[in-house]
Design a protein around this motif. Structure first.
Motif, PDB file in Angstrom:
ATOM      1  N   SER A 212      -2.235  30.707  85.467  1.00  0.00           N
ATOM      2  CA  SER A 212      -3.553  30.189  85.114  1.00  0.00           C
ATOM      3  C   SER A 212      -4.005  30.691  83.752  1.00  0.00           C
ATOM      4  O   SER A 212      -3.696  31.813  83.351  1.00  0.00           O
ATOM      5  CB  SER A 212      -4.567  30.622  86.173  1.00  0.00           C
TER       6      SER A 212
ATOM      7  N   PHE B 114      -2.764  25.655  88.156  1.00  0.00           N
ATOM      8  CA  PHE B 114      -3.486  26.904  88.422  1.00  0.00           C
ATOM      9  C   PHE B 114      -4.712  27.012  87.528  1.00  0.00           C
ATOM     10  O   PHE B 114      -5.765  27.498  87.956  1.00  0.00           O
ATOM     11  CB  PHE B 114      -2.561  28.108  88.215  1.00  0.00           C
TER      12      PHE B 114
ATOM     13  N   ASN C  91      -1.765  36.110  88.176  1.00  0.00           N
ATOM     14  CA  ASN C  91      -1.386  35.625  89.500  1.00  0.00           C
ATOM     15  C   ASN C  91      -1.909  36.449  90.667  1.00  0.00           C
ATOM     16  O   ASN C  91      -1.720  36.070  91.821  1.00  0.00           O
ATOM     17  CB  ASN C  91       0.135  35.482  89.597  1.00  0.00           C
TER      18      ASN C  91
ATOM     19  N   HIS D 159      -5.021  36.628  90.903  1.00  0.00           N
ATOM     20  CA  HIS D 159      -6.277  35.876  91.042  1.00  0.00           C
ATOM     21  C   HIS D 159      -7.518  36.727  90.762  1.00  0.00           C
ATOM     22  O   HIS D 159      -8.630  36.314  91.084  1.00  0.00           O
ATOM     23  CB  HIS D 159      -6.388  35.227  92.424  1.00  0.00           C
TER      24      HIS D 159
ATOM     25  N   ASP E 121      -8.545  27.174  89.034  1.00  0.00           N
ATOM     26  CA  ASP E 121      -9.413  28.316  88.752  1.00  0.00           C
ATOM     27  C   ASP E 121     -10.683  27.894  88.016  1.00  0.00           C
ATOM     28  O   ASP E 121     -11.773  28.424  88.276  1.00  0.00           O
ATOM     29  CB  ASP E 121      -8.656  29.369  87.936  1.00  0.00           C
TER      30      ASP E 121
END
Length: 208
Positions: A121, A159, A126, A128, A163
């Motif tokens: 992202s 991703f 990863n 998050h 997000d």
């Protein structure tokens, strides 16, 4: 389509290693470049992301004895696909494609530079939770809608879109300015996710 000064074009990882001849080539990856260049002319706000890995990165298959590219391993933050070595810091493979017009970009976000964690992202790594800084930029600039193009549709574009949507932005993916890898049905899974989250799919034609 009318583009306002509250819209941003987010161009994901249009780098040599993701184009034909590169270490992790997305089929037809370089074909997104003319479309992105045309679309970018419509935007006041353009941001680019750049995969920027150290050579000993945890996501590289050659760094795991006996493992092959596209196998998976389990790490602290979940399942990790093992990739061919790609976009190593300072190499030609990590450079933006030579035909990509980068002059309109006001921000370049480098991601994946921490050895122990991958970063698909543009907003978070990863796990998050580790931010890249892009979310702060979007909020400080009071941007509202994020249009996304680039590589690859079913990983870093997906991703990033998810997000951004979860962070409260309107999100539209310009699908014909993206290309996918399609690993084990990942493109179909991407489309399902976009529908569930209310992420729009738009075409290049809408900007012309």
């Amino acid at each position: 389509m009318m583009i306002s000064d509250r819209d941003v074009l987010l161009v994901i990882d249009v780098q040599n290693d993701f184009c034909t001849g590169g270490a992790l080539a997305v089929p037809g990856g370089e074909n997104v470049v003319p479309a992105i260049n045309r679309i970018a002319q419509k935007f006041t706000n353009v941001a680019l992301t750049q995969d920027w890995h150290p050579a000993d990165h945890v996501s590289f298959a050659p760094n795991h004895r006996g493992r092959q590219p596209f196998q998976t391993i389990e790490l602290d933050y979940g399942t990790q696909v093992l990739w061919p070595t790609h976009c190593v810091q300072g190499t030609s493979g990590a450079e933006f494609h030579g035909d990509l017009d980068v002059t309109r970009a006001s921000l370049v976000v480098r991601k994946g530079f921490r050895r122990q964690i991958d970063s698909y992202s543009a907003l978070f790594e990863n796990d998050h939770k580790t931010p890249t800084g892009l979310l702060g930029y979007l909020r400080e600039r009071e941007l509202k809608t994020v249009f996304i193009a680039g590589l690859a549709l079913d990983f870093c574009v997906r991703f990033s879109a998810e997000d951004a949507r979860k962070a409260g932005f309107q999100v539209a993916v310009i699908e014909d300015a993206c290309r996918g890898i399609d690993l084990d049905g990942s493109v179909a899974a991407t489309h399902r996710s976009f529908r569930e989250l209310g992420i729009s799919i738009v075409s290049l034609e809408a900007f012309l």
